[in-house]
Design a protein around this motif. Structure first.
Motif, PDB file in Angstrom:
ATOM      1  N   LEU A   1       0.826  -1.211   0.000  1.00  9.56           N
ATOM      2  CA  LEU A   1       0.000   0.000   0.000  1.00  9.56           C
ATOM      3  C   LEU A   1       0.866   1.270   0.000  1.00  9.56           C
ATOM      4  CD1 LEU A   1      -2.801  -1.000   2.545  1.00  9.56           C
ATOM      5  CD2 LEU A   1      -3.003  -0.755   0.052  1.00  9.56           C
TER       6      LEU A   1
ATOM      7  N   PRO B   1      -1.175   2.819  -4.153  1.00  6.78           N
ATOM      8  CA  PRO B   1      -2.471   2.872  -3.465  1.00  6.78           C
ATOM      9  C   PRO B   1      -3.401   1.740  -3.874  1.00  6.78           C
ATOM     10  CG  PRO B   1      -1.853   5.056  -4.252  1.00  6.78           C
ATOM     11  CD  PRO B   1      -0.887   4.081  -4.862  1.00  6.78           C
TER      12      PRO B   1
ATOM     13  N   GLY C   1      -6.754   0.498   1.957  1.00  8.37           N
ATOM     14  CA  GLY C   1      -6.581   0.811   0.540  1.00  8.37           C
ATOM     15  C   GLY C   1      -7.677   1.710   0.017  1.00  8.37           C
ATOM     16  N   THR C   2      -8.905   1.500   0.468  1.00  5.74           N
ATOM     17  CA  THR C   2     -10.020   2.348   0.031  1.00  5.74           C
ATOM     18  C   THR C   2      -9.844   3.787   0.527  1.00  5.74           C
ATOM     19  OG1 THR C   2     -11.502   0.426   0.045  1.00  5.74           O
ATOM     20  CG2 THR C   2     -12.523   2.601   0.111  1.00  5.74           C
TER      21      THR C   2
ATOM     22  N   ARG D   1      -7.071   5.294   1.254  1.00  7.10           N
ATOM     23  CA  ARG D   1      -5.961   5.933   0.541  1.00  7.10           C
ATOM     24  C   ARG D   1      -6.369   6.300  -0.881  1.00  7.10           C
ATOM     25  NH1 ARG D   1       0.332   4.151  -0.244  1.00  7.10           N
ATOM     26  NH2 ARG D   1       0.942   6.159  -1.206  1.00  7.10           N
ATOM     27  N   ILE D   2      -7.157   5.453  -1.528  1.00  4.70           N
ATOM     28  CA  ILE D   2      -7.628   5.796  -2.884  1.00  4.70           C
ATOM     29  C   ILE D   2      -8.548   7.013  -2.826  1.00  4.70           C
ATOM     30  CG2 ILE D   2      -9.106   4.992  -4.770  1.00  4.70           C
ATOM     31  CD1 ILE D   2      -7.972   2.204  -4.304  1.00  4.70           C
TER      32      ILE D   2
ATOM     33  N   GLY E   1      -6.550  10.139  -2.409  1.00  5.81           N
ATOM     34  CA  GLY E   1      -5.622  10.439  -3.480  1.00  5.81           C
ATOM     35  C   GLY E   1      -6.192  11.328  -4.561  1.00  5.81           C
TER      36      GLY E   1
ATOM     37  N   TRP F   1      -9.952   1.322  -7.189  1.00  2.00           N
ATOM     38  CA  TRP F   1     -10.587   0.433  -6.214  1.00  2.00           C
ATOM     39  C   TRP F   1     -10.802  -0.961  -6.788  1.00  2.00           C
ATOM     40  CZ3 TRP F   1     -15.194  -2.194  -5.529  1.00  2.00           C
ATOM     41  CH2 TRP F   1     -15.482  -2.630  -4.221  1.00  2.00           C
TER      42      TRP F   1
ATOM     43  N   MET G   1      -7.493  -2.644  -6.799  1.00  2.00           N
ATOM     44  CA  MET G   1      -7.140  -3.085  -5.455  1.00  2.00           C
ATOM     45  C   MET G   1      -7.950  -4.320  -5.059  1.00  2.00           C
ATOM     46  SD  MET G   1      -7.802  -1.197  -1.824  1.00  2.00           S
ATOM     47  CE  MET G   1      -9.530  -1.678  -2.023  1.00  2.00           C
TER      48      MET G   1
END
Length: 298
Positions: A70, A74, A113-114, A116-117, A120, A128, A131
């Motif tokens: 991560l 991302p 991860g969600t 951070r996306i 971003g 997404w 990921m």
């Protein structure tokens, strides 16, 4: 013990080298964006720590690798650390005793991860989806493969253990049957031997009673064992037994020499006495009641 430790250390070093090699190759080939040396060194160090913790704490090793992915991308899709994420997911499924902590770890990785996306900027849907696909095919499926591998090993070990127990039980049953057969044969031999010994003892006792009916243990004279005649009480028919042992004749008294007025001396075939060399005879009554003649003393 030293050989085992050396082999384990060599295996960990080879695993770490294999996990670091994709990042080095991707950077050399230009498949990733150029990164400073300290980032590459930090990534190699994190992989080394995860390799050390993979045997005792596979969940921690997977979490460190996921955090490294991560941090690099991302969307969790990284050519440098993606293979490491899949390898530690397999080790998580293979070495973790319980399946409960794995699901929260996957959910936590997806949530981080969600976030951070979303922070971003830009369109969050394609990153997404990437990921989600990476987490599914690079994390969940390898973990399921590790679980299947672990369960197959456990089932195989349980099958071999059950087979060994059944074989041991069968061996014990055969041993018990062999012991029962030996005991039966020994009992039969004991019964047969006891029967034979009893017969021999019975026969010996019967023969002893026929030989010594008076119970003294001595063999009685031949004339005493034969039936007596009504005339003399002895089985011999010679002249020596012509008169009864209770006669009042002086010649029939014990130890008295034989004179000319007595009947003829016993014949050579008489069983009561043998003819002496000097021709003189004497007569006595045996304890069994039979007349017996022997040479007289001068």
């Amino acid at each position: 013990m030293d050989r085992a430790r050396t082999a384990a250390l060599a295996g960990r070093c080879l695993l770490w080298a294999g996990l670091v090699l994709p990042g080095v190759c991707a950077g050399r080939l230009g498949l990733n964006e150029p990164r400073p040396l300290w980032q590459q060194t930090a990534g190699a160090g994190v992989l080394a720590v995860a390799t050390v913790l993979a045997r005792r704490c596979p969940l921690t090793a997977f979490a460190l690798t996921a955090a490294l992915c991560l941090a690099d991308a991302p969307a969790l899709f990284s050519l440098s650390y993606g293979p490491a994420l899949a390898v530690f997911a397999v080790l998580l499924g293979l070495r973790a005793e319980r399946t409960g902590p794995a699901a929260p770890s996957f959910a936590a990785v997806a949530a981080v991860g969600t976030v951070r996306i979303a922070l971003g900027g830009g369109d969050p849907v394609p990153p997404w989806l990437v990921m989600t696909g990476t987490l599914l095919f690079g994390g969940v499926l390898p973990w399921l493969g590790g679980r299947y591998w672990r369960q197959s090993r456990e089932l195989t070990a349980a099958g071999w253990l059950r087979a060994a127990r059944l074989e041991e039980k069968q061996r014990f049953a055969e041993e018990r049957a062999r012991l029962r057969e030996r005991a039966r044969i020994a009992q039969d031999m004991h019964d047969s031997l006891g029967h034979e010994l009893s017969l021999l003892a019975l026969r010996a006792s019967s023969r002893w009673r026929r030989t010594c009916p008076n119970g003294t243990g001595r063999r009685r004279p031949t004339c005493a064992r034969r039936p007596r005649t009504p005339r003399t009480g002895c089985t011999a028919s010679s002249a020596c037994c012509a008169r009864t042992p209770t006669s009042r004749s002086p010649s029939l008294r014990p130890g008295r020499p034989w004179d000319s007025s007595s009947p003829a001396p016993p014949s050579p075939g008489c069983r009561c006495a043998a003819r002496p060399a000097d021709g003189r005879w004497s007569r006595a009554v045996s304890p069994s009641g039979c007349c017996t003649a022997w040479p007289g003393r001068r």
